[in-house]
Structures are given as structure tokens and as C-alpha cells.
Scaffold this motif. Sequence first.
Motif, PDB file in Angstrom:
ATOM      1  N   HIS A 117      40.787  66.470  68.581  1.00  0.00           N
ATOM      2  CA  HIS A 117      41.984  66.473  67.738  1.00  0.00           C
ATOM      3  C   HIS A 117      43.226  66.164  68.548  1.00  0.00           C
ATOM      4  O   HIS A 117      43.361  66.571  69.705  1.00  0.00           O
ATOM      5  N   ASP A 118      44.132  65.416  67.929  1.00  0.00           N
ATOM      6  CA  ASP A 118      45.418  65.080  68.542  1.00  0.00           C
ATOM      7  C   ASP A 118      46.491  65.279  67.488  1.00  0.00           C
ATOM      8  O   ASP A 118      46.534  64.557  66.483  1.00  0.00           O
ATOM      9  N   GLU A 119      47.365  66.242  67.712  1.00  0.00           N
ATOM     10  CA  GLU A 119      48.391  66.570  66.707  1.00  0.00           C
ATOM     11  C   GLU A 119      49.396  65.436  66.529  1.00  0.00           C
ATOM     12  O   GLU A 119      50.130  65.404  65.538  1.00  0.00           O
ATOM     13  N   ARG A 120      49.424  64.476  67.465  1.00  0.00           N
ATOM     14  CA  ARG A 120      50.342  63.343  67.342  1.00  0.00           C
ATOM     15  C   ARG A 120      49.811  62.271  66.403  1.00  0.00           C
ATOM     16  O   ARG A 120      50.518  61.317  66.075  1.00  0.00           O
ATOM     17  N   ASP A 121      48.556  62.397  65.977  1.00  0.00           N
ATOM     18  CA  ASP A 121      47.927  61.448  65.052  1.00  0.00           C
ATOM     19  C   ASP A 121      47.630  62.188  63.750  1.00  0.00           C
ATOM     20  O   ASP A 121      46.781  63.084  63.714  1.00  0.00           O
ATOM     21  N   SER A 122      48.335  61.826  62.688  1.00  0.00           N
ATOM     22  CA  SER A 122      48.193  62.546  61.414  1.00  0.00           C
ATOM     23  C   SER A 122      46.816  62.364  60.786  1.00  0.00           C
ATOM     24  O   SER A 122      46.445  63.123  59.887  1.00  0.00           O
ATOM     25  N   THR A 123      46.063  61.370  61.229  1.00  0.00           N
ATOM     26  CA  THR A 123      44.715  61.153  60.681  1.00  0.00           C
ATOM     27  C   THR A 123      43.635  61.733  61.588  1.00  0.00           C
ATOM     28  O   THR A 123      42.448  61.581  61.311  1.00  0.00           O
ATOM     29  N   SER A 124      44.028  62.401  62.670  1.00  0.00           N
ATOM     30  CA  SER A 124      43.058  62.977  63.598  1.00  0.00           C
ATOM     31  C   SER A 124      42.390  64.191  62.966  1.00  0.00           C
ATOM     32  O   SER A 124      43.061  65.080  62.426  1.00  0.00           O
ATOM     33  N   ALA A 125      41.072  64.235  63.033  1.00  0.00           N
ATOM     34  CA  ALA A 125      40.304  65.316  62.404  1.00  0.00           C
ATOM     35  C   ALA A 125      40.176  66.498  63.360  1.00  0.00           C
ATOM     36  O   ALA A 125      39.816  66.319  64.527  1.00  0.00           O
ATOM     37  N   ASN A 126      40.444  67.674  62.859  1.00  0.00           N
ATOM     38  CA  ASN A 126      40.322  68.890  63.672  1.00  0.00           C
ATOM     39  C   ASN A 126      38.928  69.474  63.471  1.00  0.00           C
ATOM     40  O   ASN A 126      38.713  70.381  62.688  1.00  0.00           O
ATOM     41  N   VAL A 127      37.959  68.894  64.174  1.00  0.00           N
ATOM     42  CA  VAL A 127      36.559  69.314  64.053  1.00  0.00           C
ATOM     43  C   VAL A 127      36.039  69.713  65.429  1.00  0.00           C
ATOM     44  O   VAL A 127      36.565  69.311  66.465  1.00  0.00           O
ATOM     45  N   ASP A 128      34.976  70.508  65.438  1.00  0.00           N
ATOM     46  CA  ASP A 128      34.341  70.895  66.695  1.00  0.00           C
ATOM     47  C   ASP A 128      33.645  69.678  67.302  1.00  0.00           C
ATOM     48  O   ASP A 128      33.001  68.889  66.598  1.00  0.00           O
ATOM     49  N   ILE A 129      33.771  69.532  68.607  1.00  0.00           N
ATOM     50  CA  ILE A 129      33.128  68.424  69.315  1.00  0.00           C
ATOM     51  C   ILE A 129      31.876  68.956  70.002  1.00  0.00           C
ATOM     52  O   ILE A 129      31.964  69.786  70.913  1.00  0.00           O
ATOM     53  N   PRO A 130      30.691  68.528  69.571  1.00  0.00           N
ATOM     54  CA  PRO A 130      29.462  69.027  70.190  1.00  0.00           C
ATOM     55  C   PRO A 130      29.244  68.406  71.570  1.00  0.00           C
ATOM     56  O   PRO A 130      29.961  67.483  71.974  1.00  0.00           O
ATOM     57  N   ASP A 131      28.247  68.907  72.284  1.00  0.00           N
ATOM     58  CA  ASP A 131      27.835  68.315  73.553  1.00  0.00           C
ATOM     59  C   ASP A 131      26.894  67.161  73.228  1.00  0.00           C
ATOM     60  O   ASP A 131      25.719  67.358  72.943  1.00  0.00           O
ATOM     61  N   TYR A 132      27.455  65.944  73.227  1.00  0.00           N
ATOM     62  CA  TYR A 132      26.661  64.786  72.797  1.00  0.00           C
ATOM     63  C   TYR A 132      25.475  64.526  73.708  1.00  0.00           C
ATOM     64  O   TYR A 132      24.402  64.110  73.252  1.00  0.00           O
ATOM     65  N   ALA A 133      25.628  64.774  75.008  1.00  0.00           N
ATOM     66  CA  ALA A 133      24.533  64.509  75.942  1.00  0.00           C
ATOM     67  C   ALA A 133      23.314  65.379  75.636  1.00  0.00           C
ATOM     68  O   ALA A 133      22.167  64.953  75.833  1.00  0.00           O
ATOM     69  N   SER A 134      23.553  66.583  75.127  1.00  0.00           N
ATOM     70  CA  SER A 134      22.427  67.488  74.842  1.00  0.00           C
ATOM     71  C   SER A 134      21.580  67.005  73.666  1.00  0.00           C
ATOM     72  O   SER A 134      20.446  67.454  73.481  1.00  0.00           O
ATOM     73  N   SER A 135      22.138  66.082  72.871  1.00  0.00           N
ATOM     74  CA  SER A 135      21.370  65.557  71.725  1.00  0.00           C
ATOM     75  C   SER A 135      20.416  64.448  72.135  1.00  0.00           C
ATOM     76  O   SER A 135      19.572  64.027  71.343  1.00  0.00           O
ATOM     77  N   LEU A 136      20.503  63.978  73.369  1.00  0.00           N
ATOM     78  CA  LEU A 136      19.686  62.851  73.820  1.00  0.00           C
ATOM     79  C   LEU A 136      18.316  63.340  74.269  1.00  0.00           C
ATOM     80  O   LEU A 136      17.950  63.286  75.440  1.00  0.00           O
ATOM     81  N   THR A 137      17.544  63.804  73.307  1.00  0.00           N
ATOM     82  CA  THR A 137      16.254  64.436  73.605  1.00  0.00           C
ATOM     83  C   THR A 137      15.104  63.442  73.696  1.00  0.00           C
ATOM     84  O   THR A 137      14.045  63.761  74.233  1.00  0.00           O
ATOM     85  N   GLY A 138      15.289  62.251  73.118  1.00  0.00           N
ATOM     86  CA  GLY A 138      14.190  61.293  73.061  1.00  0.00           C
ATOM     87  C   GLY A 138      13.226  61.544  71.923  1.00  0.00           C
ATOM     88  O   GLY A 138      12.274  60.785  71.720  1.00  0.00           O
TER      89      GLY A 138
END
Length: 482
Positions: free
Chosen positions: A230-251
Motif C-alpha cells: 500500500h502507498d497512501e500517495r496513490d489513491s488507487t493503491s489497495a491496502n491488502v496483506d502481502i503474502p510471502d510469494y516465494a513460499s508459494s513456489l512449491t512445484g
Amino acid sequence: MSLFDMRLSDIHNRLHHKDLSVSELVDASLKQIGETDGKIGAFLTMDEAGAKKQAGELDAWTGERGLLFGLPAGIKDNIVTEGLRTTCASQFLANYNPIYDAGVVTKLKSAQSVTVGKLNMDEFAMGGSNENSSFHPVRNPWDTSRVPGGSSGGSAASVAAGQVYFSLGSDTGGSIRQPAAYCGVVGLKPTYGLVSRYGLVAFASSLDQIGPITKNVEDAAYVLQAIAGHDERDSTSANVDIPDYASSLTGDVKGLRIAVPKEYFGEGVDTQVKERVLEALKVYESMGAVWEEVSLPHTEYAVAAYYLLASSEASSNLARFDGVRYGVRSENPANLLDLYRRSRSDGFGAEVKRRIMLGTYALSSGYYDAYYKKAQQVRTLVKRDFDQVFERFDIILAPTAPTTAFKLGEQADDPLTMYMNDICTIPASLAGIPAISIPCGLAEGLPVGLQIMGKPFDEATVLRAAHAYEGNTEHHKLRPAL
């Protein structure tokens, strides 16, 4: 093996154990740019002195080191960089030196990556071939007589040519994914709002999104991790949780439900492109995924709706370029109106003028309801198609582009044909969903892109599916013979 053929995590380990220095990485990048960019034209502005200075500072750094630490990167030239010329590949901004950094640039600086320069693009991100740059076109590293795709052609070509470890591009209707497909690299368009647009020179504000271009999916996950949030300077920025994307790379994609829309395999899609995508489906089947043909019935209207909406927003966004506040100003105008007219006539290229005129017409009195409002209604229908499919499926799989890279100049005089090159990427942009392009083989020696689309803010599943395919194929290891 080139340093830039190594995985990001491997380079990180070498840096951590002092088997490699940041200065060596940056020197390798600058050397490759010096040897190859005369053939490709990926860069518009270099920051060699700044990159070397930062490399020396990072080599002396004793604190914590993130995974992007010391990695040479290129930034598309519509993402502002403090003190480093940002032109949008337009003569209008040929002398523009920003006084602030874009949100994503601030994040990359926090991650301690090294920006070596700004990358060529279609002027104001308007184009699908990178022939609309007002400076010079970019050439495809796989065949320098062909286009690299657009508008992020410089971003894709620089990664494919091993000039930088990763780059940032922007995607409005496919401008990360299509050049990634043409250049045989990985290009990710995140969900609209996941990555800040602050400091991205606006083309179409409801569609523009910044994303990474890398050589493999794992690296794309790491770069996305660094720039999302999230970036408060961008009115279209979504305030969502950011997961650990690398942990999803399970194969593991066993049981993954894949939708294959029949509209993406119709007339105009090259036979060999279809074959490569169908071969990819067989790979997923072998890994335990299941797929089914579906329909996205409003796909045929997506291109027309997109060009009305994007051009309308462009005509509004580009109204600020008037020769008064910043940018190039025409000399000796007769009056204020003449200053506006001459500055815009001289500063903008043909494609930018074409879209401003189309957008202004669509927004004008008496035509707004017939064109702009109708296009917004069609956009809703396109998004509804995706929502209905995602009720039953995890991802949607399709070609990224209907053909491989075409010859320079081949479609330059036919804008409608050029616009149709985005037929496979525009629907995901209208719906605001995440989509990635990954290499899935060659057709007559040129790369073919496989597009994987996912549910809003479900980049983790998109990356998992892409990574699993990559782990069972060798296509991402292919390199152009420059």
C-alpha cells in the motif's frame, strides 16, 4: 554461464559469502550493455557513474542484505527517478529531470538494488512494438530485424539480452506480458492496485500497473515482494496483506483447476502458438492438474472497449503537457493558444496524437454515452465473465500473444492490426486481474509466451502454477544468440 543466467538466490549467496562483489555485478552489466545495446537500443539514459558509486557503497555495507541487494536493474522510462532523466520516450519530456522518485523506485532503493539506467519504450506507453519511441526503436535480441513488443520493449529486451538482472515495466493493455512473450522472458502484471502507481507517468489511470520482468518465475516472485504494498500517495493503491510469494513456489499443482477459454484460440492465432500452449496443457496434466474448455463470451468486444477507455483517459492525462509547466516549449509563439498548439504538435508523436484525438472525441458532448459510457459497460461484462469462470477454476491459461514477434515496420502503417496484437492480454487488464507470461517454447526459432491469469490479489497461485510448469520444462533457459 553468465552471471545474469544464475538464479537471484544463487547470486545472493555469492554476495553473502563474498565470492562476488556488487562492483563486479555492475561492471558485468555495464560491459554487456556496452557490447550489445548498439544492436538492440534498449536504453535511453544511462547512469554509469551513479551505478558504480552505489556499487562501491554496497560493497562496504555491513548491515543486513535483502535478496535484491546489489542487483543491477533497468527502469522503464515512464517511471520517474530523482535526478535521472525520465522522457517517456517523447520529445516533449526530452529535458525532464524529476525531483522525486516513484513509489517503486523508493522500494527498490530500500531493497538496495542498483539502477543502471532508463529503458526505451513506446512514447507515453502507447504502442505494441516499441517502434513509437521518438528516439529510436528497440530490436528483439532473438532477431534484430524484429520488434521486441511494446510498450515495455526496452524492459523485456534488456533482460533477454543479459544487460540487467531484472527490469520494471508498466502494463496498460499487455505492455509487460506481450514483450515478455516476444523476448522469451517472464513478465508479470499484478492485480490493479497491488503495486503503487505513484510516480508512474499516467497513460490510462484505471488500467496502468507496474510489474517485474525477469528471466525466471522465482525471481519475479522476489521482485514483486519488494515492490508490492500500500502507498497512501496513490489513491488507487489497495491496502491488502502481502503474502510471502516465494513460499508459494512449491512445484505442486496436483488438483489445480485450469480454464482454457476457446475465444483465445480462434482466428488470427498462429497455429504453432496454439500448439505450444496445448503442449503446455499436457505438461500440467502430467503434474496432476485438470483443465476444461470454457467461454469468455465478451472477449470479442474487449479490444474496442479498451481503446476507447484508454484513449479517453490518455486525452485527459496528457492535457497537462502544454508547454507551460514542464517539458519542451515551442519558441516564439504568437500567443498562449499558439504556444499550446505548437508545443503539443511538435512534442507528441503520431500515435500519441491519434489516441488523444480518439479519446477527446469519445468524451465530447453528444458522444460520451455512445462511446465512453458504453465501453465502461462492456468492461463490466468482461470482468463478469472472469468472475464466473473463477467460481469454478483456479487459473485461466491462454496464449500471451496471437503470433511471435513480427518484423520491424511490418505493421507500422496499420494501427488496427497493431492494436489486435493485444487481443489476448487486454481482457485481463480490463478486469484488473493478475496475469503472467512465461516462455513455453519456440515457433520457427522465436519465443512463444504462455499466459496464466488468476483471481484478484491471488498472485501466489499464478506464480505457483508458472513456477511448476517452469520446473518441468527447459524453455526458460533458452537464450538469444546475440
